[in-house]
Design a protein around this motif. Structure first.
Motif, short mmCIF file in Angstrom:
data_model
loop_
_atom_site.label_atom_id
_atom_site.label_comp_id
_atom_site.label_asym_id
_atom_site.label_seq_id
_atom_site.Cartn_x
_atom_site.Cartn_y
_atom_site.Cartn_z
N ASP A 1 -3.87 44.67 -43.50
CA ASP A 1 -5.09 45.04 -43.09
C ASP A 1 -5.42 44.97 -41.66
O ASP A 1 -4.50 44.80 -40.85
N GLN A 2 -6.52 45.23 -41.37
CA GLN A 2 -6.73 45.49 -39.63
C GLN A 2 -6.64 44.08 -38.85
O GLN A 2 -5.90 44.07 -37.88
N PRO A 3 -6.86 42.88 -39.49
CA PRO A 3 -6.62 41.78 -38.57
C PRO A 3 -5.07 41.35 -38.40
O PRO A 3 -4.84 41.05 -37.60
N ALA A 4 -4.30 41.73 -39.37
CA ALA A 4 -2.86 41.72 -39.22
C ALA A 4 -2.31 42.43 -38.16
O ALA A 4 -1.39 42.22 -37.46
N ILE A 5 -2.81 43.65 -37.90
CA ILE A 5 -2.35 44.68 -36.99
C ILE A 5 -3.03 43.93 -35.51
O ILE A 5 -2.18 44.02 -34.63
N MET A 6 -4.15 43.43 -35.65
CA MET A 6 -4.70 42.87 -34.45
C MET A 6 -3.88 41.80 -34.00
O MET A 6 -3.73 41.22 -32.67
N LEU A 7 -3.53 40.93 -34.97
CA LEU A 7 -2.35 39.58 -34.55
C LEU A 7 -1.28 40.14 -33.98
O LEU A 7 -0.69 39.54 -32.94
N ALA A 8 -0.53 41.02 -34.60
CA ALA A 8 0.66 41.71 -34.09
C ALA A 8 0.23 42.26 -32.46
O ALA A 8 1.11 41.91 -31.71
N MET B 1 -6.97 38.85 -26.40
CA MET B 1 -5.86 37.84 -26.56
C MET B 1 -6.61 36.46 -26.75
O MET B 1 -6.28 35.37 -27.39
N PHE B 2 -7.59 36.18 -25.96
CA PHE B 2 -8.43 35.07 -25.85
C PHE B 2 -9.63 34.88 -26.66
O PHE B 2 -10.58 33.99 -26.50
N GLY B 3 -9.76 35.87 -27.49
CA GLY B 3 -10.99 35.87 -28.47
C GLY B 3 -12.31 36.53 -28.10
O GLY B 3 -13.29 36.24 -28.78
N GLY B 4 -12.30 36.96 -26.75
CA GLY B 4 -13.24 37.78 -26.41
C GLY B 4 -13.88 38.70 -27.11
O GLY B 4 -15.14 39.20 -27.25
N LEU B 5 -12.99 39.41 -27.79
CA LEU B 5 -13.06 40.64 -28.67
C LEU B 5 -12.49 40.58 -30.00
O LEU B 5 -13.59 40.67 -30.95
N TRP B 6 -11.52 39.88 -30.24
CA TRP B 6 -11.06 39.65 -31.41
C TRP B 6 -11.43 38.34 -32.07
O TRP B 6 -10.79 37.18 -31.39
N MET B 7 -12.26 38.13 -33.03
CA MET B 7 -12.61 36.88 -33.60
C MET B 7 -12.28 37.05 -35.03
O MET B 7 -13.29 37.39 -35.95
N PRO B 8 -11.23 36.73 -35.56
CA PRO B 8 -10.95 37.10 -36.84
C PRO B 8 -11.48 36.11 -37.90
O PRO B 8 -11.57 34.95 -37.56
N ASP B 9 -12.04 36.72 -39.01
CA ASP B 9 -12.42 35.79 -40.05
C ASP B 9 -11.54 35.52 -41.16
O ASP B 9 -11.15 36.18 -41.68
N LEU B 10 -10.95 34.47 -41.01
CA LEU B 10 -9.87 33.93 -41.80
C LEU B 10 -10.07 34.00 -43.33
O LEU B 10 -9.23 34.27 -44.29
N ASP C 1 -1.21 31.19 -38.47
CA ASP C 1 -0.75 32.30 -37.66
C ASP C 1 -1.31 32.61 -36.25
O ASP C 1 -1.08 33.09 -35.36
N LEU C 2 -2.49 31.73 -36.21
CA LEU C 2 -3.12 31.56 -34.77
C LEU C 2 -2.82 30.47 -34.00
O LEU C 2 -3.02 30.47 -32.79
N ALA C 3 -2.19 29.35 -34.58
CA ALA C 3 -2.15 28.17 -33.79
C ALA C 3 -1.07 28.11 -32.66
O ALA C 3 -1.35 27.38 -31.83
N THR C 4 -0.12 28.90 -32.72
CA THR C 4 0.99 28.73 -31.81
C THR C 4 0.78 29.82 -30.68
O THR C 4 1.72 29.99 -29.78
N LEU C 5 -0.17 30.79 -30.73
CA LEU C 5 -0.42 31.67 -29.75
C LEU C 5 -0.57 31.18 -28.29
O LEU C 5 -1.52 30.31 -28.08
#
Length: 220
Positions: free
Chosen positions: A70-77, A126-135, A144-148
């Motif tokens: 899905d799109q959130p997985a692309i954004m995580l990458a 990277m720091f959530g200003g644009l990307w705020m994934p809904d888990l 997935d997000l804990a060690t960024l």
């Protein structure tokens, strides 16, 4: 799976050559690179959809699914790639900045600020200003997000600890003070981006670094 939406302004479609045997990983990297391009151009992660990425790469949208559900997985990458770029940049600067720990800390900290200024859309994402994934609505988990950003923080911690060991900092908690230093750098990076007409003192970055890292006055 994410429904395949359309972007507001579809980017030009590319024609992509089929991968040769053993090159399947190349498509994954092409997908990430296309997403980064779209982010840089639009400044908004909503422009990154399965359809817009597929169009940019030159593939059919369903071809993305074997690599990203899905799109959130692309954004995580994308975010992981940019944290790796930031880590590599800071590590390179630290290696090239000489043997003096104080100068190395300034160099690393200013390289951090340079990254934020040079890549503002990526940095905000990277720091959530644009990307705020809904888990709850994606394939992502908290793990997935804990060690960024952990490796980037480790560079700051180690560099500050070197200053303490050299007697150049009075910090009694390099790990905690490195977090405080990051918060100061992050705040400055953000405010420079949103308050561009503010008359920032030329040495504001150095002041923040010296104060939050508890650096001794070199002339004292």
């Amino acid at each position: 799976m994410e429904s395949i939406g359309t972007a507001a302004s579809p980017p030009p479609k590319r024609t992509r050559a089929r991968n040769r045997r053993g090159e399947g990983g190349r498509l994954r990297e092409d997908i990430i690179a296309a997403a980064v391009e779209l982010l840089d151009e639009a400044g908004d992660e909503r422009a990154i959809t399965l359809r817009s990425v597929a169009r940019r790469v030159g593939i059919a949208a369903p071809s993305i699914y074997p690599h990203f559900p899905d799109q959130p997985a692309i954004m995580l990458a994308v975010v992981r790639r940019e944290f790796a770029e930031l880590r590599n940049s800071l590590h390179s600067v630290a290696e090239k900045s000489g043997t003096d720990p104080r100068q190395r800390l300034y160099a690393v900290s200013n390289a951090y600020l340079d990254f934020a200024r040079t890549h503002p859309e990526r940095y905000r994402t990277m720091f959530g200003g644009l990307w705020m994934p809904d888990l709850g609505d994606s394939s992502l988990t908290e793990a997935d997000l804990a060690t960024l950003g952990d490796e980037t923080m480790r560079i700051l911690i180690d560099t500050l600890a070197d200053c303490v060991a050299a007697g150049q900092s009075t910090s009694t908690d390099p790990s905690g003070d490195a977090v405080a230093l990051w918060l100061g750098l992050h705040g400055l990076a953000h405010q420079r981006a949103v308050s561009r007409v503010f008359p920032w003192p030329e040495d504001i970055g150095d002041r923040i670094i010296a104060a939050l890292a508890h650096l001794n006055d070199p002339d004292a």
